[in-house]
Design a protein around this motif. Structure first.
Motif, PDB file in Angstrom:
ATOM      1  N   ASN A   1      30.802 -28.493   5.288  1.00  0.00           N
ATOM      2  CA  ASN A   1      30.642 -27.206   5.956  1.00  0.00           C
ATOM      3  C   ASN A   1      30.401 -26.080   4.951  1.00  0.00           C
ATOM      4  O   ASN A   1      29.634 -25.159   5.212  1.00  0.00           O
ATOM      5  CB  ASN A   1      31.886 -26.891   6.795  1.00  0.00           C
TER       6      ASN A   1
ATOM      7  N   HIS B   1      24.605 -24.975  13.672  1.00  0.00           N
ATOM      8  CA  HIS B   1      25.966 -24.525  13.374  1.00  0.00           C
ATOM      9  C   HIS B   1      26.813 -24.454  14.641  1.00  0.00           C
ATOM     10  O   HIS B   1      27.941 -24.960  14.680  1.00  0.00           O
ATOM     11  CB  HIS B   1      25.920 -23.154  12.708  1.00  0.00           C
TER      12      HIS B   1
ATOM     13  N   GLN C   1      30.080 -26.860  15.590  1.00  0.00           N
ATOM     14  CA  GLN C   1      31.422 -26.340  15.851  1.00  0.00           C
ATOM     15  C   GLN C   1      31.929 -26.796  17.217  1.00  0.00           C
ATOM     16  O   GLN C   1      33.114 -27.127  17.365  1.00  0.00           O
ATOM     17  CB  GLN C   1      31.403 -24.808  15.784  1.00  0.00           C
TER      18      GLN C   1
END
Length: 244
Positions: free
Chosen positions: A128, A213, A217
């Motif tokens: 990440n 992204h 998540q």
């Protein structure tokens, strides 16, 4: 409220969360106004010509303001990368054997749909961190190319704050012209149009980055069941406690 078998872990400070949401809002404004600057796609809901209401001027102003905000947050992020008292992301970017192993373990966790999880998810992992470093490098490139496009409008060498401002911008950003031509594989003389095209292409890379992204998540929140999606709101998540 604590969950049985889980421990609450602090993952983002208030400053980090503020930067995240300021960047998110600024990015939306930058994309909307940037697309208009490149190719005006609306006028107004009023019959008067767009030029009479300074539609382009307002879009350019908004684009410039969020660019300044990105400048400020980029400086803050660069500082925190090296000197944060909470965590130093630079330590996760360095290609040490430990970081390389963690990077590929997180990647394998993703491609195997959580069937393999041999790393500690209670802290920022190398995968990440590298992914966010790529984002900040793309953003830095956008800032350099954007300032080169901006200084092109100051051809006289003058500005409201003096001649030093255009001179400094030329000194800092003129290298983006040959660099952009090289990226495009152009064999002709490098021009400002090369910068404009690369600036536009980079925007789509950043949009793709944002999509991935958000997906990742949400993916982590579903598969790990540790509340990762809440980090940018409350600053904390839940990590499973190790069985003794």
């Amino acid at each position: 409220m604590e969950r049985k078998g889980y421990k609450r872990v602090k993952r983002m400070t208030p400053a980090m969360r503020t930067i995240h949401w300021v960047n998110a809002v600024s990015m939306i404004v930058a994309v909307v106004t940037g697309l208009y600057i490149g190719h005006p796609y609306y006028q107004t809901f009023i019959a008067d010509p767009a030029v009479d209401k300074y539609v382009m001027a307002w879009n350019r102003w908004g684009h410039f303001i969020v660019a300044i905000i990105f400048d400020v947050t980029s400086i803050i992020v660069a500082y925190l990368y090296f000197f944060s008292r909470f965590e130093k992301p630079i330590l996760k970017v360095i290609p040490t054997p430990k970081n390389i192993k963690e990077f590929f373990e997180v990647l394998l966790n993703l491609v195997t749909l959580n069937r393999r999880k041999n790393f500690d998810s209670s802290h920022a992992d190398s995968f990440n961190t590298v992914y966010f470093t790529i984002f900040h490098l793309l953003l830095l490139w956008m800032l350099f190319t954007g300032l080169q496009l901006y200084v092109h409008g100051l051809e006289s060498g003058l500005s409201s704050i003096g001649t030093w401002w255009p001179a400094m911008l030329h000194m800092v950003t003129d290298w983006t012209i040959p660099a952009s031509a090289w990226m495009l594989g152009s064999t002709s003389i490098p021009t400002l149009m090369d910068v404009r095209i690369v600036h536009h292409y980079t925007m789509w890379f950043i949009i793709a980055w944002v999509v991935i992204h958000i997906y990742y998540q949400v993916w982590r929140t579903i598969y790990w069941q540790e509340g990762d999606i809440a980090i940018v709101v409350g600053g904390t998540k839940f990590a499973k406690e190790e069985k003794k």
